[in-house]
Structures are given as structure tokens and as C-alpha cells.
Motif scaffolding. Structure first.
Motif, short mmCIF file in Angstrom:
data_model
loop_
_atom_site.label_atom_id
_atom_site.label_comp_id
_atom_site.label_asym_id
_atom_site.label_seq_id
_atom_site.Cartn_x
_atom_site.Cartn_y
_atom_site.Cartn_z
N TYR A 1 -9.31 -0.17 0.47
CA TYR A 1 -9.97 -1.33 1.07
C TYR A 1 -10.89 -2.04 0.08
O TYR A 1 -10.92 -3.28 0.02
N LEU A 2 -11.62 -1.28 -0.70
CA LEU A 2 -12.57 -1.89 -1.64
C LEU A 2 -11.92 -2.28 -2.96
O LEU A 2 -12.39 -3.21 -3.62
N GLY A 3 -10.87 -1.57 -3.35
CA GLY A 3 -10.30 -1.81 -4.68
C GLY A 3 -8.93 -2.45 -4.71
O GLY A 3 -8.48 -2.88 -5.77
N LEU A 4 -8.26 -2.54 -3.55
CA LEU A 4 -6.88 -3.05 -3.55
C LEU A 4 -6.70 -4.24 -2.63
O LEU A 4 -5.59 -4.54 -2.18
N GLY B 1 -9.59 -13.28 2.30
CA GLY B 1 -9.81 -11.93 1.80
C GLY B 1 -8.77 -10.92 2.22
O GLY B 1 -8.88 -9.75 1.86
N PHE B 2 -7.77 -11.34 2.98
CA PHE B 2 -6.73 -10.42 3.43
C PHE B 2 -5.37 -10.92 2.97
O PHE B 2 -5.16 -12.11 2.80
N SER B 3 -4.43 -9.98 2.78
CA SER B 3 -3.11 -10.34 2.23
C SER B 3 -2.00 -9.75 3.10
O SER B 3 -1.96 -8.54 3.33
N LEU C 1 -11.83 8.90 1.34
CA LEU C 1 -11.77 8.51 -0.06
C LEU C 1 -10.64 7.51 -0.31
O LEU C 1 -10.83 6.48 -0.98
N ILE C 2 -9.47 7.81 0.23
CA ILE C 2 -8.30 6.95 0.01
C ILE C 2 -8.52 5.56 0.58
O ILE C 2 -8.22 4.55 -0.06
#
Length: 230
Positions: free
Chosen positions: A39-42, A66-68, A33-34
Motif C-alpha cells: 500500500y505504501l510502496g506499490l 492515487g489508485f490504479s 508487513l506485506i
């Protein structure tokens, strides 16, 4: 001639509650869940699976879209800080009751996840929210991982599955092994998949607050019912 009726022996405090194996399997579901939330929301960052995070850091450093780098470094640093606190907690509490130690750590994780849920509900569009959620959830996962490592329950790390899958295949009857731990390892894989699927669905349809609240409630329940026995 009188006969004595034997009183039923009271179970030891360590044995009261849910065994650690199902507790850790439930925590594995929470990890799914975390990571779905992060990954999808942050912004394509993991806050539970640090193996994936190291790879993501390489992608981000190479300029892959797409990555930070800042997001990933925040997650790694916060996870390590949580692991340091978890290690110090283990030194302080690990020689006493495993039940008390596990419950206190789970209560701390639940509180951190609840705080994350509050932030997600109150300021969903705030710029600082992303970094806050990354930092707090990663810290919580670091705290938990240090505790799980010291508890030493085989085959269930709660956040990564590489060695679990390796053991499942290499120690199976097909791999020449006894296959004795296959059910536990299989359950860990299923728990992670179910948690990730549930988390993804909640993020896509309800945002970040609801799945974070679900994780806080689940871990809070585990903090109340966990025992100290495997």
C-alpha cells in the motif's frame, strides 16, 4: 523378581514443532508487513487483504486520485492464481501429514517473498518492479490463504480481521457470549497492527527490500518449526 522400566514414548511427528496457532499469528504479523509494503510502496494497492483491494478497485474505477486499476487487477488476479495452486496443493497433500503440508506451503511462500526482496534490491526503480512485486507477493498470499482455509484453525485467517473483530465483540461476555476465544482473537488483531506498524516504518526509512527480506526470513523460520497440531 525383575521390574520393567517404561521407555518414554516418542512424540508423534505431527506434534513436533511449534503449534499452528502461534504460527498463524506470526503469519498475521507478516500480512501486516506485506500490506504496508504494497500500500505504501506499490501505489495504494493491497496484496494480502483482498477485501480492501476490492474497495480500492472501486475507488480506482471511479477515478479517485492515487489508485490504479491495473495495479489492483494485477493483485486480485495473482492472488486468485495463488489460491488455485494452494487449493490443488491441499487436495494433493491435505490427506497426509498436516505438518509436512504446512511446512511445504510455508517454504514456497518464503521462496516467493525472498524472490520479491531480490527484485526490490536489484531493480528498485525499474518500471516492471512494481508489477513484479505486486504479482509475486499477491500470489504468495493466495497460496497461503488457501492453505490456512483448508487447515481450518478457527478465528485466525492471517489476512483479514472483520470476522475476528466481530467474534471478539459478539462472543465476549459483554455481548452475552462466553468470551473463551478472546485471547486468540485479540492476539490476531495485535499481530496485524504490529506488522503494519513495523512494515510502514521499514518502508518509510529503508525502502521495499528490507521489509520483504524480513518477511521471507520470518516465514522461512516458520517453515522449519511448524507442527501439524492446533
Amino acid at each position: 523378581m525383575s521390574t520393567k522400566t517404561e521407555e518414554p514414548t516418542e512424540s508423534a511427528p505431527e506434534d513436533r514443532g511449534l503449534r499452528l496457532v502461534p504460527v498463524l499469528l506470526a503469519l498475521t504479523l507478516v500480512s501486516g508487513l506485506i500490506d504496508a509494503v504494497s500500500y505504501l510502496g506499490l501505489g495504494h494497492v493491497f496484496t494480502a487483504n483482498m477485501t480492501g483491494n476490492v474497495v480500492v478497485l472501486g475507488f480506482a474505477a471511479a477515478g479517485a486520485p492515487g489508485f490504479s486499476v491495473p495495479h489492483t487487477v494485477t493483485s486480485l488476479a495473482s492472488f486468485l492464481a495463488g489460491a488455485v495452486v494452494g487449493g490443488r496443493t491441499a487436495v494433493r497433500l491435505g490427506r497426509g501429514s498436516r505438518r509436512r503440508w504446512a511446512r511445504l506451503t510455508l517454504a514456497a511462500e518464503a521462496a516467493l517473498l525472498a524472490a520479491s526482496a531480490v527484485v526490490a534490491f536489484v531493480a528498485p526503480d525499474d518500471t516492471a518492479t512494481v508489477y513484479t512485486l505486486i504479482a509475486v507477493t499477491a500470489f504468495a498470499m493466495g497460496l497461503r490463504n488457501a492453505t490456512v482455509r483448508r487447515l481450518g484453525v478457527p478465528d485466525i485467517t492471517t489476512t483479514v480481521l472483520t470476522m475476528t473483530l466481530t467474534g471478539l465483540a459478539a462472543d465476549s461476555r459483554a455481548g452475552g457470549g462466553p468470551g473463551t476465544r478472546s485471547p486468540r482473537r485479540s492476539a490476531a488483531v495485535v499481530a496485524m497492527v504490529v506488522g503494519a506498524a513495523l512494515g510502514a516504518w521499514l518502508v518509510l526509512h529503508h525502502g521495499l527490500g528490507i521489509p520483504l527480506l524480513v518477511t521471507a526470513v520470518l516465514v522461512g523460520v516458520l517453515a522449519v518449526v511448524a507442527s501439524g497440531r492446533e
